[in-house]
Design a protein around this motif. Structure first.
Motif, PDB file in Angstrom:
ATOM      1  N   ILE A   8      51.009 -26.807  -0.832  1.00  0.00           N
ATOM      2  CA  ILE A   8      50.627 -25.436  -0.501  1.00  0.00           C
ATOM      3  C   ILE A   8      49.200 -25.144  -0.956  1.00  0.00           C
ATOM      4  O   ILE A   8      48.409 -24.563  -0.203  1.00  0.00           O
ATOM      5  CB  ILE A   8      51.641 -24.439  -1.111  1.00  0.00           C
ATOM      6  N   LEU A   9      48.856 -25.551  -2.159  1.00  0.00           N
ATOM      7  CA  LEU A   9      47.485 -25.325  -2.639  1.00  0.00           C
ATOM      8  C   LEU A   9      46.466 -26.041  -1.759  1.00  0.00           C
ATOM      9  O   LEU A   9      45.418 -25.476  -1.436  1.00  0.00           O
ATOM     10  CB  LEU A   9      47.343 -25.785  -4.094  1.00  0.00           C
ATOM     11  N   LYS A  10      46.764 -27.267  -1.359  1.00  0.00           N
ATOM     12  CA  LYS A  10      45.852 -28.019  -0.477  1.00  0.00           C
ATOM     13  C   LYS A  10      45.687 -27.304   0.860  1.00  0.00           C
ATOM     14  O   LYS A  10      44.582 -27.205   1.389  1.00  0.00           O
ATOM     15  CB  LYS A  10      46.360 -29.443  -0.265  1.00  0.00           C
ATOM     16  N   ALA A  11      46.794 -26.816   1.418  1.00  0.00           N
ATOM     17  CA  ALA A  11      46.734 -26.110   2.707  1.00  0.00           C
ATOM     18  C   ALA A  11      45.929 -24.820   2.583  1.00  0.00           C
ATOM     19  O   ALA A  11      45.158 -24.477   3.481  1.00  0.00           O
ATOM     20  CB  ALA A  11      48.146 -25.816   3.213  1.00  0.00           C
ATOM     21  N   MET A  12      46.079 -24.115   1.467  1.00  0.00           N
ATOM     22  CA  MET A  12      45.318 -22.884   1.254  1.00  0.00           C
ATOM     23  C   MET A  12      43.821 -23.177   1.151  1.00  0.00           C
ATOM     24  O   MET A  12      42.999 -22.464   1.725  1.00  0.00           O
ATOM     25  CB  MET A  12      45.782 -22.175  -0.021  1.00  0.00           C
ATOM     26  N   LYS A  13      43.482 -24.222   0.413  1.00  0.00           N
ATOM     27  CA  LYS A  13      42.069 -24.595   0.260  1.00  0.00           C
ATOM     28  C   LYS A  13      41.491 -25.031   1.604  1.00  0.00           C
ATOM     29  O   LYS A  13      40.365 -24.685   1.943  1.00  0.00           O
ATOM     30  CB  LYS A  13      41.915 -25.695  -0.790  1.00  0.00           C
ATOM     31  N   LYS A  14      42.278 -25.765   2.375  1.00  0.00           N
ATOM     32  CA  LYS A  14      41.821 -26.236   3.678  1.00  0.00           C
ATOM     33  C   LYS A  14      41.604 -25.067   4.639  1.00  0.00           C
ATOM     34  O   LYS A  14      40.665 -25.075   5.433  1.00  0.00           O
ATOM     35  CB  LYS A  14      42.841 -27.214   4.266  1.00  0.00           C
ATOM     36  N   ALA A  15      42.458 -24.047   4.557  1.00  0.00           N
ATOM     37  CA  ALA A  15      42.334 -22.878   5.438  1.00  0.00           C
ATOM     38  C   ALA A  15      41.011 -22.153   5.188  1.00  0.00           C
ATOM     39  O   ALA A  15      40.412 -21.608   6.113  1.00  0.00           O
ATOM     40  CB  ALA A  15      43.512 -21.931   5.235  1.00  0.00           C
ATOM     41  N   LYS A  17      40.484 -19.395   3.832  1.00  0.00           N
ATOM     42  CA  LYS A  17      40.616 -17.933   3.888  1.00  0.00           C
ATOM     43  C   LYS A  17      42.006 -17.571   3.395  1.00  0.00           C
ATOM     44  O   LYS A  17      42.873 -18.440   3.328  1.00  0.00           O
ATOM     45  CB  LYS A  17      40.412 -17.431   5.329  1.00  0.00           C
ATOM     46  N   PRO A  18      42.220 -16.309   3.044  1.00  0.00           N
ATOM     47  CA  PRO A  18      43.575 -15.909   2.645  1.00  0.00           C
ATOM     48  C   PRO A  18      44.563 -16.197   3.777  1.00  0.00           C
ATOM     49  O   PRO A  18      44.246 -16.016   4.951  1.00  0.00           O
ATOM     50  CB  PRO A  18      43.437 -14.402   2.392  1.00  0.00           C
ATOM     51  N   ILE A  19      45.746 -16.656   3.395  1.00  0.00           N
ATOM     52  CA  ILE A  19      46.721 -17.135   4.378  1.00  0.00           C
ATOM     53  C   ILE A  19      48.113 -16.566   4.075  1.00  0.00           C
ATOM     54  O   ILE A  19      48.449 -16.331   2.922  1.00  0.00           O
ATOM     55  CB  ILE A  19      46.711 -18.689   4.384  1.00  0.00           C
ATOM     56  N   LYS A  52      44.802  -9.249  -0.385  1.00  0.00           N
ATOM     57  CA  LYS A  52      45.371  -8.131   0.357  1.00  0.00           C
ATOM     58  C   LYS A  52      46.840  -8.428   0.602  1.00  0.00           C
ATOM     59  O   LYS A  52      47.268  -9.581   0.528  1.00  0.00           O
ATOM     60  CB  LYS A  52      44.614  -7.861   1.656  1.00  0.00           C
ATOM     61  N   ARG A  53      47.594  -7.409   0.898  1.00  0.00           N
ATOM     62  CA  ARG A  53      49.049  -7.530   0.999  1.00  0.00           C
ATOM     63  C   ARG A  53      49.484  -8.651   1.943  1.00  0.00           C
ATOM     64  O   ARG A  53      49.020  -8.744   3.074  1.00  0.00           O
ATOM     65  CB  ARG A  53      49.621  -6.196   1.491  1.00  0.00           C
ATOM     66  N   CYS A  54      50.373  -9.502   1.441  1.00  0.00           N
ATOM     67  CA  CYS A  54      50.991 -10.598   2.194  1.00  0.00           C
ATOM     68  C   CYS A  54      50.046 -11.760   2.490  1.00  0.00           C
ATOM     69  O   CYS A  54      50.402 -12.656   3.251  1.00  0.00           O
ATOM     70  CB  CYS A  54      51.626 -10.103   3.485  1.00  0.00           C
ATOM     71  N   TYR A  55      48.856 -11.752   1.945  1.00  0.00           N
ATOM     72  CA  TYR A  55      47.926 -12.874   2.119  1.00  0.00           C
ATOM     73  C   TYR A  55      47.642 -13.464   0.745  1.00  0.00           C
ATOM     74  O   TYR A  55      47.513 -12.744  -0.233  1.00  0.00           O
ATOM     75  CB  TYR A  55      46.606 -12.399   2.758  1.00  0.00           C
ATOM     76  N   TRP A  56      47.521 -14.786   0.715  1.00  0.00           N
ATOM     77  CA  TRP A  56      47.341 -15.498  -0.549  1.00  0.00           C
ATOM     78  C   TRP A  56      46.216 -16.502  -0.468  1.00  0.00           C
ATOM     79  O   TRP A  56      45.941 -17.029   0.609  1.00  0.00           O
ATOM     80  CB  TRP A  56      48.652 -16.185  -0.946  1.00  0.00           C
ATOM     81  N   GLU A  57      45.586 -16.764  -1.615  1.00  0.00           N
ATOM     82  CA  GLU A  57      44.538 -17.770  -1.698  1.00  0.00           C
ATOM     83  C   GLU A  57      44.528 -18.343  -3.098  1.00  0.00           C
ATOM     84  O   GLU A  57      45.037 -17.711  -4.040  1.00  0.00           O
ATOM     85  CB  GLU A  57      43.177 -17.178  -1.330  1.00  0.00           C
TER      86      GLU A  57
END
Length: 59
Positions: A8-15, A17-19, A52-57
């Motif tokens: 999950i952390l790798k996918a967030m970093k790859k994105a 942006k907040p996901i 912001k609500r429902c988005y994570w980074e």
């Protein structure tokens, strides 16, 4: 669960942006229940934040 949190952390970093969790499900192929459990652990440890609500980074 450590594998899921790493994924999950790798996918967030790859994105780059907040996901949302639903986007993580598509990006990682992990079941939603595993994503929810891993995100709970990541939130508690301070590894991810919500700009912001429902988005994570990554923190």
């Amino acid at each position: 669960m450590a594998d899921a949190t790493d994924t999950i952390l790798k996918a967030m970093k790859k994105a780059g942006k907040p996901i949302q969790a639903g986007e993580l499900e598509k990006a990682t192929g992990l079941p939603r229940k595993d994503i929810d459990k891993a995100m709970k652990l990541l939130k508690e440890s301070g590894a991810i934040v919500s700009p912001k609500r429902c988005y994570w980074e990554p923190a």
